[in-house]
Design a protein around this motif. Structure first.
Motif, mmCIF file in Angstrom:
data_model
loop_
_atom_site.group_PDB
_atom_site.id
_atom_site.type_symbol
_atom_site.label_atom_id
_atom_site.label_comp_id
_atom_site.label_asym_id
_atom_site.label_seq_id
_atom_site.Cartn_x
_atom_site.Cartn_y
_atom_site.Cartn_z
ATOM 1 N N ARG A 125 -2.280 1.136 -1.199
ATOM 2 C CA ARG A 125 -3.056 -0.003 -0.682
ATOM 3 C C ARG A 125 -4.552 0.313 -0.725
ATOM 4 O O ARG A 125 -5.360 -0.536 -1.090
ATOM 5 C CB ARG A 125 -2.619 -0.332 0.749
ATOM 6 C CG ARG A 125 -1.213 -0.916 0.848
ATOM 7 C CD ARG A 125 -0.970 -1.544 2.206
ATOM 8 N NE ARG A 125 0.338 -2.170 2.265
ATOM 9 C CZ ARG A 125 1.397 -1.663 2.900
ATOM 10 N NH1 ARG A 125 1.290 -0.493 3.540
ATOM 11 N NH2 ARG A 125 2.549 -2.298 2.909
ATOM 12 N N ASP A 145 0.257 -1.203 -8.533
ATOM 13 C CA ASP A 145 0.750 -2.188 -7.583
ATOM 14 C C ASP A 145 1.569 -1.497 -6.482
ATOM 15 O O ASP A 145 2.343 -0.574 -6.753
ATOM 16 C CB ASP A 145 1.618 -3.206 -8.328
ATOM 17 C CG ASP A 145 2.064 -4.340 -7.431
ATOM 18 O OD1 ASP A 145 3.097 -4.182 -6.761
ATOM 19 O OD2 ASP A 145 1.376 -5.373 -7.402
ATOM 20 N N VAL A 146 1.417 -1.964 -5.249
ATOM 21 C CA VAL A 146 2.134 -1.361 -4.122
ATOM 22 C C VAL A 146 3.647 -1.475 -4.318
ATOM 23 O O VAL A 146 4.396 -0.548 -3.992
ATOM 24 C CB VAL A 146 1.708 -2.028 -2.797
ATOM 25 C CG1 VAL A 146 2.553 -1.491 -1.633
ATOM 26 C CG2 VAL A 146 0.227 -1.765 -2.518
ATOM 27 N N HIS A 147 4.093 -2.587 -4.869
ATOM 28 C CA HIS A 147 5.533 -2.766 -5.078
ATOM 29 C C HIS A 147 6.066 -1.771 -6.116
ATOM 30 O O HIS A 147 7.211 -1.304 -6.002
ATOM 31 C CB HIS A 147 5.818 -4.207 -5.515
ATOM 32 C CG HIS A 147 5.450 -5.218 -4.482
ATOM 33 N ND1 HIS A 147 6.117 -5.322 -3.277
ATOM 34 C CD2 HIS A 147 4.459 -6.158 -4.444
ATOM 35 C CE1 HIS A 147 5.573 -6.297 -2.557
ATOM 36 N NE2 HIS A 147 4.560 -6.812 -3.238
ATOM 37 N N TRP A 148 5.258 -1.448 -7.116
ATOM 38 C CA TRP A 148 5.664 -0.429 -8.083
ATOM 39 C C TRP A 148 5.865 0.907 -7.373
ATOM 40 O O TRP A 148 6.839 1.622 -7.617
ATOM 41 C CB TRP A 148 4.611 -0.251 -9.167
ATOM 42 C CG TRP A 148 4.326 -1.454 -10.010
ATOM 43 C CD1 TRP A 148 5.016 -2.625 -10.031
ATOM 44 C CD2 TRP A 148 3.272 -1.577 -10.958
ATOM 45 N NE1 TRP A 148 4.442 -3.490 -10.935
ATOM 46 C CE2 TRP A 148 3.368 -2.873 -11.522
ATOM 47 C CE3 TRP A 148 2.252 -0.747 -11.394
ATOM 48 C CZ2 TRP A 148 2.489 -3.349 -12.492
ATOM 49 C CZ3 TRP A 148 1.362 -1.199 -12.362
ATOM 50 C CH2 TRP A 148 1.490 -2.490 -12.902
ATOM 51 N N VAL A 152 2.465 4.845 0.249
ATOM 52 C CA VAL A 152 2.302 3.393 0.197
ATOM 53 C C VAL A 152 0.917 3.012 0.724
ATOM 54 O O VAL A 152 0.234 2.153 0.151
ATOM 55 C CB VAL A 152 3.409 2.684 1.008
ATOM 56 C CG1 VAL A 152 3.088 1.196 1.173
ATOM 57 C CG2 VAL A 152 4.754 2.849 0.307
ATOM 58 N N LYS A 196 6.555 1.506 -4.232
ATOM 59 C CA LYS A 196 7.753 1.488 -3.394
ATOM 60 C C LYS A 196 9.008 1.716 -4.242
ATOM 61 O O LYS A 196 9.899 2.476 -3.850
ATOM 62 C CB LYS A 196 7.849 0.161 -2.648
ATOM 63 C CG LYS A 196 6.794 -0.021 -1.557
ATOM 64 C CD LYS A 196 6.950 -1.370 -0.869
ATOM 65 C CE LYS A 196 5.921 -1.535 0.242
ATOM 66 N NZ LYS A 196 6.029 -2.870 0.908
ATOM 67 N N SER A 197 9.071 1.067 -5.397
ATOM 68 C CA SER A 197 10.230 1.246 -6.285
ATOM 69 C C SER A 197 10.324 2.688 -6.772
ATOM 70 O O SER A 197 11.421 3.268 -6.851
ATOM 71 C CB SER A 197 10.121 0.302 -7.485
ATOM 72 O OG SER A 197 10.172 -1.047 -7.069
#
Length: 273
Positions: free
Chosen positions: A73, A47-50, A69, A52-53
């Protein structure tokens, strides 16, 4: 799949550069250790949010942050083959990202060089249930793959060794075989294609047990992989020892095969012109 593997390897390297173990990093990300391990081994869709974290935790910023990032995607995008109704076809995913493919076939013309009628006849011979539309979709996807041999923007280089028996086996009937041989002659003249025939007179050789492919991914920092397809399934191998054996086997086949010019002469003779 290839981009997921590249991303996973880079995320693992960034964690290690940050001097964090899996056990230290996982709770800071609200992950279990097993989940973070699966991410770093490309066993799950990332997941992209993972990402970023993880980049924030590993203190990665600037252009590097943006690059990874964007890679995340890209790794989430469905493969082009989905438009043909095909599921998670791992070999096509790898071939799509490959820059060079070495192929040895024992029983049939390589998929990247098949005509539609030849491919259709091969698929009908396999005991897999397909509707008529599914069959045509698979044939169309195979032809789509071949476009890269003629692509100026994203070319695929193909080096193929074909057992001479393939040139005599009338898959689909004599007329389909003649058309297929004519297509091999045309394909062999492409700058991206190197075609050799392993003559029957060579006798025993290093790959009598199975055909195989070797894929190279220039520019992706992805190791070469070997792919073996057999009657009951397929196997992908990326350990250096396995790939090295595949390379050595292919080199031996090349040494026993006719050179490209003599191979082309033989194919023309069998095609009747």
């Amino acid at each position: 799949m290839v981009r997921r593997r590249v991303l996973a390897r880079q995320l693992r390297a960034l964690r290690e550069d940050a001097d964090l173990t899996l056990e230290q990093a996982a709770p800071k990300l609200d992950f279990s250790v097993s989940k973070l391990s699966r991410i770093e081994n490309a066993q799950v869709l990332i997941d992209v949010h993972w990402v970023k974290s993880m980049l924030d935790l590993y203190d990665v910023g600037g252009a590097r942050w943006t690059e990874l990032v964007e890679l995340a995607r890209e790794a989430q995008q469905p493969g082009w083959w989905r438009a043909y109704g095909l599921g998670n076809v791992s070999y096509i995913a790898f071939e799509t990202e490959a820059s060079h493919v070495k192929v040895f076939t024992l029983g049939y013309v390589p998929g990247l060089l098949q005509t539609a009628d030849y491919a259709r006849a091969l698929m009908r011979a396999v005991p897999v249930r397909r509707t008529g539309q599914q069959l045509e979709n698979e044939v169309a996807a195979r032809l789509y793959r071949q476009q890269r041999l003629r692509s100026a923007e994203h070319p695929l280089e193909l080096e193929s060794v074909i057992d001479e028996a393939v040139l005599h086996r009338p898959v689909g009937g004599p007329e389909v075989l003649r058309e297929q041989l004519a297509e091999l002659v045309a394909a062999a003249e492409l700058p991206t294609v190197t075609l050799r025939v392993l003559p029957l007179a060579a006798g025993a050789h290093a790959a009598l047990a199975s055909e195989f492919n070797i894929l190279t991914f220039d520019g992706l920092d992805e190791p070469d992989m070997a792919y073996v397809e057999h009657t009951l399934g397929a196997l992908s191998l990326d350990k250096e020892g396995d790939v090295a054996r595949a390379r050595l086997t292919f080199e031996r086949l090349v040494s026993q095969a006719l050179d490209p010019a003599r191979s082309l002469d033989l194919i023309r003779e069998l095609a009747g012109g």
